[in-house]
Motif scaffolding. Structure first.
Motif, PDB file in Angstrom:
ATOM      1  N   GLU A  73       0.822  -1.213   0.000  1.00 30.19           N
ATOM      2  CA  GLU A  73       0.000   0.000   0.000  1.00 30.19           C
ATOM      3  C   GLU A  73       0.854   1.260   0.000  1.00 30.19           C
ATOM      4  O   GLU A  73       0.360   2.352  -0.239  1.00 30.19           O
ATOM      5  CB  GLU A  73      -0.946   0.003   1.194  1.00 30.19           C
ATOM      6  N   GLY A  74       2.125   1.139   0.305  1.00 29.46           N
ATOM      7  CA  GLY A  74       3.063   2.255   0.204  1.00 29.46           C
ATOM      8  C   GLY A  74       2.996   3.250   1.346  1.00 29.46           C
ATOM      9  O   GLY A  74       2.352   3.022   2.367  1.00 29.46           O
ATOM     10  N   GLU A  75       3.674   4.368   1.115  1.00 25.98           N
ATOM     11  CA  GLU A  75       3.777   5.406   2.131  1.00 25.98           C
ATOM     12  C   GLU A  75       2.666   6.443   1.988  1.00 25.98           C
ATOM     13  O   GLU A  75       2.195   6.727   0.884  1.00 25.98           O
ATOM     14  CB  GLU A  75       5.133   6.108   2.034  1.00 25.98           C
ATOM     15  N   TRP A  76       2.306   6.998   3.130  1.00 24.04           N
ATOM     16  CA  TRP A  76       1.280   8.020   3.218  1.00 24.04           C
ATOM     17  C   TRP A  76       1.819   9.168   4.053  1.00 24.04           C
ATOM     18  O   TRP A  76       2.792   9.012   4.792  1.00 24.04           O
ATOM     19  CB  TRP A  76       0.018   7.447   3.851  1.00 24.04           C
ATOM     20  N   ILE A  77       1.177  10.318   3.933  1.00 29.24           N
ATOM     21  CA  ILE A  77       1.583  11.485   4.709  1.00 29.24           C
ATOM     22  C   ILE A  77       0.349  12.095   5.376  1.00 29.24           C
ATOM     23  O   ILE A  77      -0.717  12.171   4.757  1.00 29.24           O
ATOM     24  CB  ILE A  77       2.350  12.511   3.833  1.00 29.24           C
ATOM     25  N   ALA A  78       0.505  12.462   6.640  1.00 28.93           N
ATOM     26  CA  ALA A  78      -0.592  13.078   7.397  1.00 28.93           C
ATOM     27  C   ALA A  78      -0.144  14.451   7.869  1.00 28.93           C
ATOM     28  O   ALA A  78       0.998  14.636   8.298  1.00 28.93           O
ATOM     29  CB  ALA A  78      -0.953  12.214   8.600  1.00 28.93           C
ATOM     30  N   VAL A  79      -1.050  15.414   7.783  1.00 29.59           N
ATOM     31  CA  VAL A  79      -0.800  16.771   8.271  1.00 29.59           C
ATOM     32  C   VAL A  79      -1.930  17.128   9.228  1.00 29.59           C
ATOM     33  O   VAL A  79      -3.106  17.048   8.862  1.00 29.59           O
ATOM     34  CB  VAL A  79      -0.758  17.807   7.120  1.00 29.59           C
ATOM     35  N   ALA A  80      -1.557  17.507  10.445  1.00 31.89           N
ATOM     36  CA  ALA A  80      -2.558  17.910  11.436  1.00 31.89           C
ATOM     37  C   ALA A  80      -2.284  19.329  11.899  1.00 31.89           C
ATOM     38  O   ALA A  80      -1.119  19.737  12.039  1.00 31.89           O
ATOM     39  CB  ALA A  80      -2.541  16.964  12.636  1.00 31.89           C
ATOM     40  N   PHE A  81      -3.353  20.063  12.128  1.00 32.65           N
ATOM     41  CA  PHE A  81      -3.276  21.425  12.648  1.00 32.65           C
ATOM     42  C   PHE A  81      -4.065  21.496  13.939  1.00 32.65           C
ATOM     43  O   PHE A  81      -5.148  20.916  14.052  1.00 32.65           O
ATOM     44  CB  PHE A  81      -3.910  22.418  11.659  1.00 32.65           C
ATOM     45  N   TYR A  82      -3.546  22.251  14.896  1.00 28.42           N
ATOM     46  CA  TYR A  82      -4.289  22.536  16.127  1.00 28.42           C
ATOM     47  C   TYR A  82      -3.959  23.969  16.523  1.00 28.42           C
ATOM     48  O   TYR A  82      -2.799  24.381  16.470  1.00 28.42           O
ATOM     49  CB  TYR A  82      -3.896  21.594  17.266  1.00 28.42           C
ATOM     50  N   GLY A  83      -4.967  24.723  16.888  1.00 33.16           N
ATOM     51  CA  GLY A  83      -4.715  26.099  17.311  1.00 33.16           C
ATOM     52  C   GLY A  83      -5.988  26.900  17.399  1.00 33.16           C
ATOM     53  O   GLY A  83      -7.014  26.390  17.859  1.00 33.16           O
ATOM     54  N   THR A  84      -5.897  28.128  16.917  1.00 35.54           N
ATOM     55  CA  THR A  84      -7.049  29.024  16.999  1.00 35.54           C
ATOM     56  C   THR A  84      -7.351  29.649  15.647  1.00 35.54           C
ATOM     57  O   THR A  84      -6.487  29.779  14.790  1.00 35.54           O
ATOM     58  CB  THR A  84      -6.792  30.164  18.014  1.00 35.54           C
ATOM     59  N   ILE A  85      -8.610  30.036  15.494  1.00 36.09           N
ATOM     60  CA  ILE A  85      -9.073  30.757  14.318  1.00 36.09           C
ATOM     61  C   ILE A  85     -10.093  31.776  14.798  1.00 36.09           C
ATOM     62  O   ILE A  85     -10.829  31.528  15.754  1.00 36.09           O
ATOM     63  CB  ILE A  85      -9.688  29.820  13.247  1.00 36.09           C
ATOM     64  N   GLY A  86     -10.123  32.914  14.154  1.00 34.10           N
ATOM     65  CA  GLY A  86     -11.120  33.920  14.524  1.00 34.10           C
ATOM     66  C   GLY A  86     -10.838  35.265  13.899  1.00 34.10           C
ATOM     67  O   GLY A  86      -9.951  35.410  13.055  1.00 34.10           O
ATOM     68  N   ALA A  87     -11.611  36.230  14.330  1.00 33.44           N
ATOM     69  CA  ALA A  87     -11.422  37.598  13.859  1.00 33.44           C
ATOM     70  C   ALA A  87     -10.031  38.072  14.266  1.00 33.44           C
ATOM     71  O   ALA A  87      -9.501  37.639  15.289  1.00 33.44           O
ATOM     72  CB  ALA A  87     -12.488  38.510  14.468  1.00 33.44           C
ATOM     73  N   PRO A  88      -9.438  38.955  13.479  1.00 34.07           N
ATOM     74  CA  PRO A  88      -8.081  39.417  13.802  1.00 34.07           C
ATOM     75  C   PRO A  88      -8.067  40.414  14.969  1.00 34.07           C
ATOM     76  O   PRO A  88      -7.490  41.496  14.889  1.00 34.07           O
ATOM     77  CB  PRO A  88      -7.610  40.049  12.490  1.00 34.07           C
ATOM     78  N   VAL A  89      -8.729  40.040  16.050  1.00 31.87           N
ATOM     79  CA  VAL A  89      -8.787  40.841  17.272  1.00 31.87           C
ATOM     80  C   VAL A  89      -8.454  39.901  18.416  1.00 31.87           C
ATOM     81  O   VAL A  89      -9.118  38.868  18.585  1.00 31.87           O
ATOM     82  CB  VAL A  89     -10.194  41.456  17.481  1.00 31.87           C
ATOM     83  N   LYS A  90      -7.426  40.218  19.196  1.00 30.70           N
ATOM     84  CA  LYS A  90      -7.013  39.343  20.296  1.00 30.70           C
ATOM     85  C   LYS A  90      -8.199  39.035  21.201  1.00 30.70           C
ATOM     86  O   LYS A  90      -8.945  39.920  21.598  1.00 30.70           O
ATOM     87  CB  LYS A  90      -5.893  40.026  21.096  1.00 30.70           C
ATOM     88  N   GLY A  91      -8.380  37.748  21.491  1.00 30.18           N
ATOM     89  CA  GLY A  91      -9.487  37.318  22.335  1.00 30.18           C
ATOM     90  C   GLY A  91     -10.739  36.944  21.564  1.00 30.18           C
ATOM     91  O   GLY A  91     -11.715  36.488  22.148  1.00 30.18           O
ATOM     92  N   SER A  92     -10.729  37.125  20.249  1.00 25.90           N
ATOM     93  CA  SER A  92     -11.909  36.802  19.432  1.00 25.90           C
ATOM     94  C   SER A  92     -11.770  35.470  18.707  1.00 25.90           C
ATOM     95  O   SER A  92     -12.541  35.182  17.800  1.00 25.90           O
ATOM     96  CB  SER A  92     -12.146  37.908  18.392  1.00 25.90           C
ATOM     97  N   GLU A  93     -10.800  34.669  19.096  1.00 23.92           N
ATOM     98  CA  GLU A  93     -10.573  33.408  18.400  1.00 23.92           C
ATOM     99  C   GLU A  93     -11.060  32.233  19.245  1.00 23.92           C
ATOM    100  O   GLU A  93     -11.320  32.370  20.427  1.00 23.92           O
ATOM    101  CB  GLU A  93      -9.090  33.232  18.075  1.00 23.92           C
TER     102      GLU A  93
END
Length: 144
Positions: free
Chosen positions: A113-133
């Motif tokens: 089946e060969g090689e595979w690649i996984a990409v994971a992201f963890y963090g925040t998303i939101g309006a570009p105003v601190k505390g709005s994510e």
């Protein structure tokens, strides 16, 4: 970490704090991975940060199109989770602050089946105003 779980491994690595990484370091022997961070309102900067990290750590061969292409699709699939299916950030007045992990391996018991690649992201998303994510996570897996 289980050989069959490159996605789970990537998610855990992306979400670990430094203290948690130290605790699990012994279980990562033999796992091909890299970690990084990116914060931006520009999707291309997110893509470039992951591609650069993967190339610098030798997870993909920069001269092989199929490897770069597989990584690109895993990144885009992961970002769909981060952005809830709307693959744009700055254009929608959203910003991300993400930790990411790239894991390469053979997730199937049949080596053919060969090689595979996984990409994971963890963090925040939101309006570009601190505390709005808020928290967000995304995972993409693609065959090489």
């Amino acid at each position: 970490m289980s050989k069959l779980a490159i996605g789970k491994t990537a998610i855990l690595l992306a979400s670990f704090t430094e203290a948690e990484m130290a605790f699990f370091q012994d279980t990562l022997k033999g796992v091909s991975y890299c970690l990084g961070k990116v914060g931006s309102m520009n999707m291309q900067k997110v893509i470039s940060a992951v591609e650069t990290a993967a190339k610098r750590h030798g997870l993909i061969h920069p001269n092989l199109y199929r490897e770069t292409h597989a990584l690109y699709h895993a990144i885009m699939e992961g970002m769909e989770g981060v952005t809830r299916g709307h693959l744009s950030i700055g254009e929608m007045s959203r910003t991300v602050g993400l930790r990411f992990a790239v894991v390469r391996g053979t997730p199937f018991s049949d080596e053919e089946e060969g090689e595979w690649i996984a990409v994971a992201f963890y963090g925040t998303i939101g309006a570009p105003v601190k505390g709005s994510e808020h928290e967000t996570v995304g995972l993409g897996i693609n065959h090489i």
